[in-house]
Design an enzyme around this catalytic site. Structure first.
Site, PDB file in Angstrom:
ATOM      1  N   ASP A 292     -22.735 -34.356 -96.420  1.00  0.00           N
ATOM      2  CA  ASP A 292     -23.367 -33.769 -95.245  1.00  0.00           C
ATOM      3  C   ASP A 292     -24.867 -33.706 -95.507  1.00  0.00           C
ATOM      4  O   ASP A 292     -25.300 -33.301 -96.600  1.00  0.00           O
ATOM      5  CB  ASP A 292     -22.794 -32.362 -95.008  1.00  0.00           C
ATOM      6  CG  ASP A 292     -23.169 -31.810 -93.640  1.00  0.00           C
ATOM      7  OD1 ASP A 292     -24.381 -31.708 -93.346  1.00  0.00           O
ATOM      8  OD2 ASP A 292     -22.262 -31.469 -92.864  1.00  0.00           O
TER       9      ASP A 292
ATOM     10  N   VAL B 166     -20.906 -33.122 -83.874  1.00  0.00           N
ATOM     11  CA  VAL B 166     -20.713 -34.580 -83.845  1.00  0.00           C
ATOM     12  C   VAL B 166     -19.290 -34.854 -83.339  1.00  0.00           C
ATOM     13  O   VAL B 166     -18.307 -34.505 -84.007  1.00  0.00           O
ATOM     14  CB  VAL B 166     -20.908 -35.200 -85.249  1.00  0.00           C
ATOM     15  CG1 VAL B 166     -20.676 -36.705 -85.202  1.00  0.00           C
ATOM     16  CG2 VAL B 166     -22.304 -34.892 -85.788  1.00  0.00           C
TER      17      VAL B 166
ATOM     18  N   HIS C 140     -14.099 -34.784 -88.073  1.00  0.00           N
ATOM     19  CA  HIS C 140     -14.457 -34.808 -89.494  1.00  0.00           C
ATOM     20  C   HIS C 140     -14.019 -33.506 -90.135  1.00  0.00           C
ATOM     21  O   HIS C 140     -14.053 -32.450 -89.515  1.00  0.00           O
ATOM     22  CB  HIS C 140     -15.964 -35.015 -89.679  1.00  0.00           C
ATOM     23  CG  HIS C 140     -16.806 -34.098 -88.859  1.00  0.00           C
ATOM     24  ND1 HIS C 140     -17.065 -34.325 -87.528  1.00  0.00           N
ATOM     25  CD2 HIS C 140     -17.414 -32.935 -89.163  1.00  0.00           C
ATOM     26  CE1 HIS C 140     -17.816 -33.343 -87.052  1.00  0.00           C
ATOM     27  NE2 HIS C 140     -18.035 -32.472 -88.029  1.00  0.00           N
TER      28      HIS C 140
ATOM     29  N   HIS D 112     -14.757 -30.867 -93.064  1.00  0.00           N
ATOM     30  CA  HIS D 112     -15.769 -30.393 -94.020  1.00  0.00           C
ATOM     31  C   HIS D 112     -15.045 -30.015 -95.313  1.00  0.00           C
ATOM     32  O   HIS D 112     -14.068 -29.256 -95.283  1.00  0.00           O
ATOM     33  CB  HIS D 112     -16.462 -29.130 -93.504  1.00  0.00           C
ATOM     34  CG  HIS D 112     -17.314 -29.342 -92.286  1.00  0.00           C
ATOM     35  ND1 HIS D 112     -18.679 -29.478 -92.359  1.00  0.00           N
ATOM     36  CD2 HIS D 112     -17.007 -29.429 -90.970  1.00  0.00           C
ATOM     37  CE1 HIS D 112     -19.184 -29.629 -91.141  1.00  0.00           C
ATOM     38  NE2 HIS D 112     -18.178 -29.603 -90.276  1.00  0.00           N
TER      39      HIS D 112
END
Ligand code: AMP
Length: 150
Positions: free
Chosen positions: A35, A98, A102, A104
């Protein structure tokens, strides 16, 4: 929405090598990269290569491989970065900046100061309130499961 690359999506562009990224892992179905604004150094994002917006859009046959890769990354936080553990989570729509799904994976250390990371908590007003929410979820989950079986 699941599908091939979306040319306007920054994560599709990282996945396709059109945008730089610090890639830490890649297999046939997914890519993980650092990230750019980590909670802690080593904070990674694991994304499926095919463009899907949210968890709900991830095809069923991808869920297993994707979460197996999240497990690899969580292990890597401990073995590679000497983290005590990790936080693994994802935003779906709300707080999702976004729109390419995804996960994290954030290295955690005891005493790292993120005690309140999982947001302020509250109490159910009373037992009835908890039962109401429980039943609303049970109802719709039963429907979703019967749809899945059909
Ligand atoms: P979320 O807010 O849960 O959708 O997470 C999106 C994450 O993507 C944020 O933590 C951003 O810091 C990260 N991010 C956005 N653009 C990039 C990029 N080009 N490279 C790496 N990470 C990015």
């Amino acid at each position: 929405m699941a599908g091939a690359a979306n040319p306007t999506c920054i994560f599709c562009r990282i996945i396709n090598g059109e945008m730089p990224g610090h890639i830490v892992f890649e297999d046939e179905v997914s890519l993980a990269f650092l990230d750019q604004r980590p909670v802690f150094p080593g904070h990674c994002l694991l994304a499926p290569k095919d463009h899907c917006e949210t968890l709900m859009d991830v095809p069923a046959d991808l869920l297993g491989p994707l979460f197996a890769n999240a497990q690899v990354l969580a292990r890597a936080m401990e073995m590679g970065l000497q983290a005590d553990g990790s936080f693994v989570g994802m935003n779906n729509r709300v707080s999702q900046s976004v729109p390419h799904v995804h996960i994290h994976i954030v290295p955690r250390r005891r005493g790292d100061g993120l005690k309140g990371f999982f947001w302020p908590r509250q109490h159910y007003e009373n037992e009835e309130a908890a039962v109401r929410v429980r039943d609303a979820l049970r109802f719709v989950i039963a429907r979703l499961q019967s749809e899945r079986r059909a």
